[in-house]
Write a protein that holds these residues in place. Structure first.
Motif, PDB file in Angstrom:
ATOM      1  N   PRO A 123       0.956  -1.359  -0.126  1.00  0.00           N
ATOM      2  CA  PRO A 123       0.295   0.185  -0.169  1.00  0.00           C
ATOM      3  C   PRO A 123       0.784   1.348   0.393  1.00  0.00           C
ATOM      4  N   SER A 124       2.044   1.413   0.577  1.00  0.00           N
ATOM      5  CA  SER A 124       2.956   2.417   0.511  1.00  0.00           C
ATOM      6  C   SER A 124       4.031   1.897   0.037  1.00  0.00           C
ATOM      7  N   LYS A 125       5.367   2.987   0.073  1.00  0.00           N
ATOM      8  CA  LYS A 125       6.518   2.713  -0.257  1.00  0.00           C
ATOM      9  C   LYS A 125       7.343   2.321   0.542  1.00  0.00           C
ATOM     10  N   ASP A 126       6.653   2.661   1.946  1.00  0.00           N
ATOM     11  CA  ASP A 126       7.202   2.233   3.173  1.00  0.00           C
ATOM     12  C   ASP A 126       6.810   0.974   3.493  1.00  0.00           C
ATOM     13  N   GLU A 127       5.499   0.358   2.887  1.00  0.00           N
ATOM     14  CA  GLU A 127       5.305  -0.915   3.346  1.00  0.00           C
ATOM     15  C   GLU A 127       6.108  -2.253   2.412  1.00  0.00           C
ATOM     16  N   LEU A 128       6.605  -1.408   1.458  1.00  0.00           N
ATOM     17  CA  LEU A 128       7.558  -1.616  -0.058  1.00  0.00           C
ATOM     18  C   LEU A 128       8.757  -2.373   0.998  1.00  0.00           C
ATOM     19  N   PHE A 129       9.016  -1.253   1.581  1.00  0.00           N
ATOM     20  CA  PHE A 129      10.844  -1.047   2.336  1.00  0.00           C
ATOM     21  C   PHE A 129      10.929  -2.298   3.257  1.00  0.00           C
ATOM     22  N   LYS A 130       9.536  -2.341   4.116  1.00  0.00           N
ATOM     23  CA  LYS A 130       9.535  -3.203   5.779  1.00  0.00           C
ATOM     24  C   LYS A 130       9.588  -5.238   5.056  1.00  0.00           C
ATOM     25  N   ALA A 131       9.013  -5.299   3.470  1.00  0.00           N
ATOM     26  CA  ALA A 131       8.811  -6.745   2.911  1.00  0.00           C
ATOM     27  C   ALA A 131       9.637  -6.659   2.351  1.00  0.00           C
ATOM     28  N   MET A 132      11.132  -6.165   2.157  1.00  0.00           N
ATOM     29  CA  MET A 132      12.646  -6.363   2.269  1.00  0.00           C
ATOM     30  C   MET A 132      13.273  -6.509   3.273  1.00  0.00           C
ATOM     31  N   VAL A 133      13.008  -5.757   4.065  1.00  0.00           N
ATOM     32  CA  VAL A 133      13.873  -5.894   4.916  1.00  0.00           C
ATOM     33  C   VAL A 133      13.182  -7.375   5.933  1.00  0.00           C
ATOM     34  N   ARG A 134      12.133  -7.404   6.285  1.00  0.00           N
ATOM     35  CA  ARG A 134      11.633  -8.763   6.606  1.00  0.00           C
ATOM     36  C   ARG A 134      12.252 -10.137   5.062  1.00  0.00           C
ATOM     37  N   GLU A 135      12.269  -9.898   4.477  1.00  0.00           N
ATOM     38  CA  GLU A 135      12.274 -11.666   3.421  1.00  0.00           C
ATOM     39  C   GLU A 135      14.223 -11.046   2.904  1.00  0.00           C
ATOM     40  N   LEU A 138      16.452 -10.223   5.821  1.00  0.00           N
ATOM     41  CA  LEU A 138      16.812 -10.194   7.100  1.00  0.00           C
ATOM     42  C   LEU A 138      16.341 -10.827   7.862  1.00  0.00           C
ATOM     43  N   SER A 139      14.774 -10.569   8.411  1.00  0.00           N
ATOM     44  CA  SER A 139      14.174 -10.587   9.047  1.00  0.00           C
ATOM     45  C   SER A 139      14.149 -12.496   9.496  1.00  0.00           C
ATOM     46  N   GLU A 140      13.714 -12.906   8.285  1.00  0.00           N
ATOM     47  CA  GLU A 140      13.694 -14.924   8.296  1.00  0.00           C
ATOM     48  C   GLU A 140      15.393 -14.973   9.004  1.00  0.00           C
ATOM     49  N   HIS A 141      16.552 -14.836   8.325  1.00  0.00           N
ATOM     50  CA  HIS A 141      17.597 -15.493   8.790  1.00  0.00           C
ATOM     51  C   HIS A 141      18.084 -14.605  10.035  1.00  0.00           C
ATOM     52  N   ILE A 142      17.221 -14.394  11.019  1.00  0.00           N
ATOM     53  CA  ILE A 142      17.925 -13.896  12.558  1.00  0.00           C
ATOM     54  C   ILE A 142      16.295 -15.721  12.908  1.00  0.00           C
ATOM     55  N   VAL A 143      16.111 -15.379  12.476  1.00  0.00           N
ATOM     56  CA  VAL A 143      14.788 -16.103  13.187  1.00  0.00           C
ATOM     57  C   VAL A 143      15.184 -17.805  12.851  1.00  0.00           C
ATOM     58  N   ALA A 144      16.062 -17.968  11.927  1.00  0.00           N
ATOM     59  CA  ALA A 144      16.323 -19.109  10.884  1.00  0.00           C
ATOM     60  C   ALA A 144      18.007 -18.979  12.395  1.00  0.00           C
ATOM     61  N   SER A 145      18.294 -18.549  11.976  1.00  0.00           N
ATOM     62  CA  SER A 145      19.901 -18.344  13.509  1.00  0.00           C
ATOM     63  C   SER A 145      19.551 -18.597  14.294  1.00  0.00           C
ATOM     64  N   GLU A 164      12.986  -5.140  14.493  1.00  0.00           N
ATOM     65  CA  GLU A 164      12.817  -6.416  13.210  1.00  0.00           C
ATOM     66  C   GLU A 164      14.317  -6.996  13.556  1.00  0.00           C
ATOM     67  N   VAL A 165      15.140  -6.119  13.131  1.00  0.00           N
ATOM     68  CA  VAL A 165      16.608  -6.151  12.955  1.00  0.00           C
ATOM     69  C   VAL A 165      17.197  -5.566  14.292  1.00  0.00           C
ATOM     70  N   ILE A 166      17.821  -4.626  14.277  1.00  0.00           N
ATOM     71  CA  ILE A 166      19.139  -4.987  15.403  1.00  0.00           C
ATOM     72  C   ILE A 166      18.452  -5.368  16.587  1.00  0.00           C
ATOM     73  N   THR A 167      17.498  -5.480  17.343  1.00  0.00           N
ATOM     74  CA  THR A 167      17.058  -6.052  18.268  1.00  0.00           C
ATOM     75  C   THR A 167      17.083  -7.235  18.698  1.00  0.00           C
ATOM     76  N   PRO A 168      16.619  -7.922  17.917  1.00  0.00           N
ATOM     77  CA  PRO A 168      16.882  -9.763  17.530  1.00  0.00           C
ATOM     78  C   PRO A 168      17.939  -9.925  17.708  1.00  0.00           C
TER      79      PRO A 168
END
Length: 211
Positions: free
Chosen positions: A55-67, A69-76, A131-135
């Motif tokens: 819906p927005s450019k911000d949501e686009l960037f958040k999706a990029m971060v989740r795909e 970075l976040s998924e790799h942190i969860v796997a680690s 989403e990234v730094i704290t985890p």
């Protein structure tokens, strides 16, 4: 079982195509200067199609971060929870895996974009911290604490040690995605060798030990 039509396959691929187009433009122009319609045009879709997925450019960037970075942190974190050997060994393997999957790939580009743009977009910066730094810091900190409790590590300041572990990785990512294409700036050692040296130095220090 019904076979997906070319149109259906194309529709299923659109979210990834939009993320790839956005990343290209964010690298070329920066996050602030990139417009949503440019992302849609680069991906070969209408702007309305982009908004259907993001819906927005911000949501686009958040999706990029989740795909990326976040998924790799969860796997680690899952890998760390199952590890039963020395923590020093796990930390070394984890740092090498992070470089292979994050450091010099698309994820590293996402990290650099966030570091450059964070102060101009406080809401996105907060999202990235949560989403990234704290985890990441919690994961590494928990591993160090496990090593201290087991007697493998001496008592150390956890927060400071976490930063000492992560900082060289961030430095290499910035170098890779800022100077990586300049031959004059190439290191004589590989990032993998540098990470090995970092772990050795952190675990053993500079001082020679007596026989």
């Amino acid at each position: 079982m019904a076979t997906a039509t070319p149109r259906q396959r194309r529709k299923d691929a659109r979210p990834q195509e939009l993320l790839d187009a956005a990343l290209e433009l964010f690298v070329e122009k920066g996050f602030a200067a990139t417009r949503s319609e440019e992302v849609a045009a680069r991906a070969g879709v209408a702007k309305g199609t982009l908004y259907r997925y993001y819906p927005s450019k911000d949501e686009l960037f958040k999706a990029m971060v989740r795909e990326n970075l976040s998924e790799h942190i969860v796997a680690s974190a899952a890998q760390a929870a199952q590890h039963e050997g020395p923590i020093a060994e796990l930390l070394g393997l984890m740092m090498q895996a992070w470089w292979a999957k994050i450091g010099h790939g698309k994820a590293g580009v996402v990290c650099k974009i966030m570091m450059v743009e964070a102060r101009h977009f406080p809401e996105l910066a907060r999202f990235y911290v949560d989403e990234v730094i704290t985890p990441t810091q919690n994961l590494v900190g928990d591993l160090i604490a496990r090593g201290v409790r087991s007697g493998e590590f001496r008592a150390v300041p956890i927060e400071a040690t976490v930063h000492l572990l992560i900082a060289p990785m961030l430095h290499m990512m910035l170098h890779e995605h800022s100077f990586g294409s300049h031959q004059a700036c190439h290191h004589t050692m590989s990032p993998e060798e540098l990470l090995d040296a970092q772990m050795s130095l952190l675990l053993h220090g500079l001082l020679a030990t007596p026989d």
